[in-house]
Design an enzyme around this catalytic site. Sequence first.
Site, short mmCIF file in Angstrom:
data_model
loop_
_atom_site.label_atom_id
_atom_site.label_comp_id
_atom_site.label_asym_id
_atom_site.label_seq_id
_atom_site.Cartn_x
_atom_site.Cartn_y
_atom_site.Cartn_z
N GLN A 133 0.85 -1.19 0.00
CA GLN A 133 0.00 0.00 0.00
C GLN A 133 0.89 1.24 0.00
O GLN A 133 1.63 1.49 0.94
CB GLN A 133 -0.91 0.03 1.23
N CYS A 151 -6.07 1.67 2.53
CA CYS A 151 -5.99 0.34 3.16
C CYS A 151 -7.27 -0.45 2.97
O CYS A 151 -7.25 -1.67 2.89
CB CYS A 151 -5.65 0.45 4.64
N HIS A 194 -7.14 1.25 10.65
CA HIS A 194 -6.49 0.55 9.53
C HIS A 194 -7.18 -0.79 9.26
O HIS A 194 -7.67 -1.44 10.18
CB HIS A 194 -5.02 0.32 9.86
N ASP A 227 -1.42 -7.30 4.98
CA ASP A 227 -1.41 -5.88 5.33
C ASP A 227 -0.40 -5.18 4.41
O ASP A 227 0.80 -5.44 4.50
CB ASP A 227 -1.01 -5.71 6.80
#
Length: 247
Positions: free
Chosen positions: A105, A111, A183, A198
């Site tokens: 990201q 996100c 997040h 992630d």
Amino acid sequence: FVPPVPADMLPAQPASAAAKRWLPLESNPDVVNKYIRGMGVSPDWEFHDVFGTDPDLLAMVPQPVLAVVLLFPITAVSKAGEEQMISKVQSQGQTVSPDVWFCKQTIGNACGTVGILHAVANSPPLLAYDGWIKSFLEKSQPLHADDRAELLTKDEELDKCHQAAASEGQTATPSIDEKISLHFVTFICKDNCLYEMDGRKPFPLNLGPATPDTLLNDACANIKTRYIDADPNEVNFNIMALGPRLQ
């Protein structure tokens, strides 16, 4: 658990990486499902609220679950846990299936979209898709995670779709420059292992054995231990599961 809230904050990044920012996406199945329809995901699948980690509440979630998406508050506790996990992998190593699709990201407040992409890209063959998402995943398949992020940054069609989705929902749309301390991360099962995906991290995290049938329970057990119980003063947690559409 709390009502749907906007989400995302990136750690400090170089100016070039942080130059592009999006409005944060709301953790709301209605918003997310409309978003993935626009991407080209089959209407047979959709995101559902997960109202808690107790077995009785998990039994209410339509099966099979293909992915679990968590929204959590970024705190000193969560940052410490993240650093510990990364350090453990860097010192001890881990096995990551070559079939895991992972993307970094680099867009601020992206996100939610990266979490959705991690869910969708790692869900075939059960989940079918066409249109934009099929084209993007075909182009990104041979690329490294950093190059996938670059491809995402340059994609004007997704840019427009994200902005439209981020403007909907139950909460007031924040300023694009507002600091958001929440997040998204995604949990998937691939080759009988549970992974945490992630885009802020350097790699997927292999969390140990799992099966497609136990993905929801295994992911929520991890969420409860590593996020909710580890940070008892926080309440801003929200969980969604990707599963079959309710008839």
